[in-house]
Enzyme design. Structure first.
Site, short mmCIF file in Angstrom:
data_model
loop_
_atom_site.label_atom_id
_atom_site.label_comp_id
_atom_site.label_asym_id
_atom_site.label_seq_id
_atom_site.Cartn_x
_atom_site.Cartn_y
_atom_site.Cartn_z
N GLY B 11 0.82 -1.21 0.00
CA GLY B 11 0.00 0.00 0.00
C GLY B 11 0.85 1.26 0.00
CE1 TYR B 12 -0.38 3.80 -4.14
CE2 TYR B 12 -2.30 5.07 -3.51
CZ TYR B 12 -1.59 4.38 -4.46
OH TYR B 12 -2.08 4.25 -5.73
CB CYS B 146 -2.78 12.08 7.49
SG CYS B 146 -4.39 11.86 6.71
CG ASN B 305 -1.42 12.06 2.58
OD1 ASN B 305 -0.75 12.79 1.83
ND2 ASN B 305 -2.05 10.99 2.15
#
Lengths: 338, 338, 338, 338
Positions: B11-12, B146, B305
């Site tokens: 994932g990011y 975030c 974020n």
């Protein structure tokens, strides 16, 4: 007033057909089909149409008889359904790639084997600037691809000047991938890209070649835009060809065309065609630069892939077929700045 | 040199953990797990890491023993697996929302019922500027959200000045939705948006409230960016509070902080915090404007974020826990222009 | 058919006036003035108008007599010239901020001292949904600010429900800064921003307050878009106010309005107003979310700052003044996707 | 530890030099000059550097003696000042175009007459992958152009395979136009563009040709990005050249290079070089596609124009000159997603 229906009305091309036809003074939209969204409001798919229509997507099986039907999605998966749908209307405008190529072998090379190859060659191409005469009586129209339209309109008047192959560098926004595209079109992946998704042999080269007789080699890049197509076509001209020759040829081809503008200025931010100012419009802008010493020619074409590269060409073809003013429903000129 | 593993490395947030930890002089990355992509190269998920690692995603079941494990995805669906994974390492850094709230009822309101509510309250929050002392000995760290991080860092030093509720207007890029998001994140739909996806009661308001004791009412808008968070917090100050008071409070809180900058200038394009110049960096910029007459206070916070809003806070917490220089692996300052 | 002229036709608002009036069936555009570009083609400033007009910018001194003149730029620097220009036409539509506020002191606070304060209060506001009756006979019309229009249309029907001050969070694209803006609008600096250029007390709060009687506190952020305005208005409602009350109030105000749509759905990507789908259109979409428990109300308004936030309001006002169909020349509905 | 100064430190290339050199373990930045902003803080020009430096721009006249000076702006307007500045340091790195071409006639064709043509040919090109040996002893280094770097690195290993001219289609972000660019770079005009600003004969073709011996014809398009360069180079290969030949040639050239990656995969979103994932990094990614039947070759190169296309090449050259690890100060790998 004619009755029109859109097959595949939930997609992006379908949405633009709806926008144009809902605003068309001679057309009543009687149906928009979507297998997936049957029963849901059309303005749920296309929120820009809120307040303009209360239409609800219907199942393809429920397509009513009408005067004109627009295929906004491919029928290759189910040729029988396609035939059934086409039988509902006297006029059929096919905006998919199904009928664009006439040679079955060429079709197969780019798209895989055609399930009903006999259909190839039976449609009239829906490129008004080239096919106007035939469109006046055509009952089955195949609308060309978005980048193909820009390339053909840019190159065709210059064919006699060109000496050698043409490389085409196509750039296209994300809406060209359709409304149900997968992970490659996730915003975080697709934003800010210069994605060379077709490094060689992009499909539309076959269409441009078919329409111009030129040898075409096409690359395509996805750019960070939702809409818009631009093609850069590079080639050599024959010895002695001048800028004046090219301007004359363009003028001869397009002076009376309502939707092609020749944009080839010496200065200014917008001296060559650019899709930014064409969003929503039916214009195709074409332009060029020539180096007489090296005989290099660059031809640039730009348009909105969903309009002049699809729905707008279809509506313009309908207008021709019906003997109406060709510009009906296509009056929006584009925005600046945007 | 410690051995670290990432659960959910495809994932990011996982990708940013990989970037930071691969560049960390005291850390060896021994595993990245992905149920979906086990057996595939990590740089297939994160092309920016090409040439930096030959690591291959492994199945979560194959997580080796290591010193620190980072949870980049939620374990709520399978608490047993979560527990098994956590048992592999002495130190656990949880970057999901699973452990951020301490009150089970509040958690349930925002995320649904927690399958193992006893876990709530057992983790140390991983916000170094607030939790540094506790982090020195923490073995289970929960990294805050975030937008919550930006809001808490902006508001916390000013709590005593604030009189009344705080409205928080959060703006966030598309990477906050994760690497497997659906149709709402299709580029054509997500580009160019100002999408008010949480008109009232965004989840992070609970975290900000929990950390500050303030009444927080939070709205969130998706903006046309891949990365970046900005929060605008509006409230009233008590009578007599001056700009000098606020600057002093910020200075007291952040003068020695390596990753918080107070940005509150009178002019200039970048006079208040803005995520544009923070991409990839571990900075959180905070700033404010005060109207002494009306007692209106605007507090602005900005960060990346995926970094200070996630992976960077985790790495900074690790550095604290290990007694290392807090800045190790976090040296990239961000770009301008970009 | 009336004769219309645009003063300041080279700017962005001027360009949109040209686009709308060139496409208007009852209007002939007889002049576009630009001190800087007199003698240059109008489509050099606005390349989207190529093929639609051969008009050339003229000097303001050469403004011909006409039926209606549109001021697309401020006349504060030269009130004498302004008066001379206004004398050329029976109808004057002022799109600058010069006449928007009626109180000289309030004007001075936000814009500096007015050179001819006697003019304040002499114009009819050009917000059709509010001022339709007065517009039928008005000879001097002042078109409201872009964010003010969105805020007023969103808040005005709900005034009786609101209890307390309203904070307005305005977001606006770069075209709002005009065609001759300086370094702060350089692409490399202005792209990808969330620039809080007015942290407190943005000018448009005075207009919203003047139109609604509410206490308004407004912040404004420049976002990464060329066009588009969105305002988020937060406030408290009186005890007992329900969602149904709000829907009824909006319906009463806007059910018959051609250019205001109430967009407040429970789901979907476009469930609240968003400028993305409004580019080029004259719609203002308004919507809301209410938390009955906390009495929090969020009102959202969106429009194209150059159209409904300027030129479109002016043309709609002209249509009303002339007794024409209010929608003349304003038919473009906006695009999706874009 | 050496002392370094930047001439033209307020520009975008200057800002990246500052970022890289401030983070370089062996370099102390002793001055940044700016005629326009002398006396102003460096972090006022480059807000990403806040907290990293208290440096103030100085007048060019006040340049102190140092070990290395970096020219981030052209000295053609004032060759005497240029010489004076160069005399301040033993090592000079020139990032302008002043010394890139060796042939005065060619220089004149692309840039106008050189005021001091004797300087042409006196510098060592700062392209480490090609010029490493010479750079070890060079005292005057000329850093190549951004698009030229991508083109040379993509084409040079393949020169022996290429048969015929090469057309180069360059795409570049707005930061390439510099920090003081005019109206053409206004955000509202420059956003969303595909602006063919150099339809034929872009300047960098001379550099690529000079470095490869190939006939190069180059077009350039400004795209909607702040940073990033991508070049697409089309040509024909000799009969019999295979994909394996090309991969081998790239491997021979770049297997040991720290900052060139060969990216030529069969699938995936990032299968060919793309600047999106290179922002801030010193990588140049190169890739290709070959159609063995038609002998068409497409070579793709991508980099960050301000880093590997400028400041990064300069710092890498400095590292080589000083005998340091070539990667010092250049460790940032780029981000994904972004």
């Amino acid at each position: 007033m004619i009755r029109a229906a859109i097959v595949g009305g939930a997609g992006y091309i379908g949405g633009e057909l709806l926008r144009l036809l809902l605003g068309h003074p001679e057309v009543e939209v009687v149906a928009s089909t979507s297998a997936r969204l049957a029963g849901r409001r059309v303005d749920g798919s296309h929120p820009n149409l809120r307040g303009l229509t209360d239409l609800v997507h219907s199942s393809p099986d429920a397509l009513p008889d009408c005067d004109a039907v627009f295929f906004a999605s491919s029928g290759l998966d189910d040729p029988a359904q396609r035939a059934a749908l086409a039988s509902r209307a006297k006029l059929v405008f096919d905006l998919s790639a199904d009928l664009r190529l006439t040679d079955p072998a060429l079709f197969a090379k780019h798209y895989g084997a055609h399930p009903t190859p006999d259909l190839l060659g039976t449609a009239t191409r829906g490129l008004p600037e080239v096919d106007r005469a035939a469109l006046r009586t055509a009952n089955l129209v195949s609308v060309p691809g978005c980048m193909a339209t820009a390339g053909i309109l840019g190159l065709r008047p210059l064919v006699e000047f060109i000496d050698g192959p043409v490389t085409v560098d196509g750039r296209v926004g994300s809406s060209g991938s359709g409304a149900s595209a997968g992970e490659m079109n996730l915003h975080a992946e697709r934003a800010n890209v210069l994605r060379v998704f077709a490094p060689l042999g992009h499909r539309h080269q076959a269409e441009i070649s078919q329409a111009t007789g030129l040898t075409v080699r096409m690359t395509a890049t996805g750019v960070d835009a939702v809409r818009g197509v631009q093609v850069l076509c590079r080639t050599q001209v024959r010895a002695g060809v001048t800028e004046t020759d090219i301007r004359k040829a363009y003028r001869a081809a397009y002076a009376d065309e309502p939707f092609v503008r020749v944009v080839a200025q010496k200065r200014g931010n917008y001296r060559l065609p650019e899709p930014k100012i064409l969003l929503g419009s039916n214009f195709c802008d074409v332009g060029f630069a020539l180096d007489a010493d090296t005989r290099e020619l660059l031809v640039v074409g730009a348009l909105d892939n969903l309009v002049k590269g699809g729905s707008g060409n279809a509506v313009q073809s309908l207008n021709i077929r019906m003997g109406w003013d060709e510009r009906l429903g296509l009056g929006f000129p584009g925005l600046h700045p945007v």
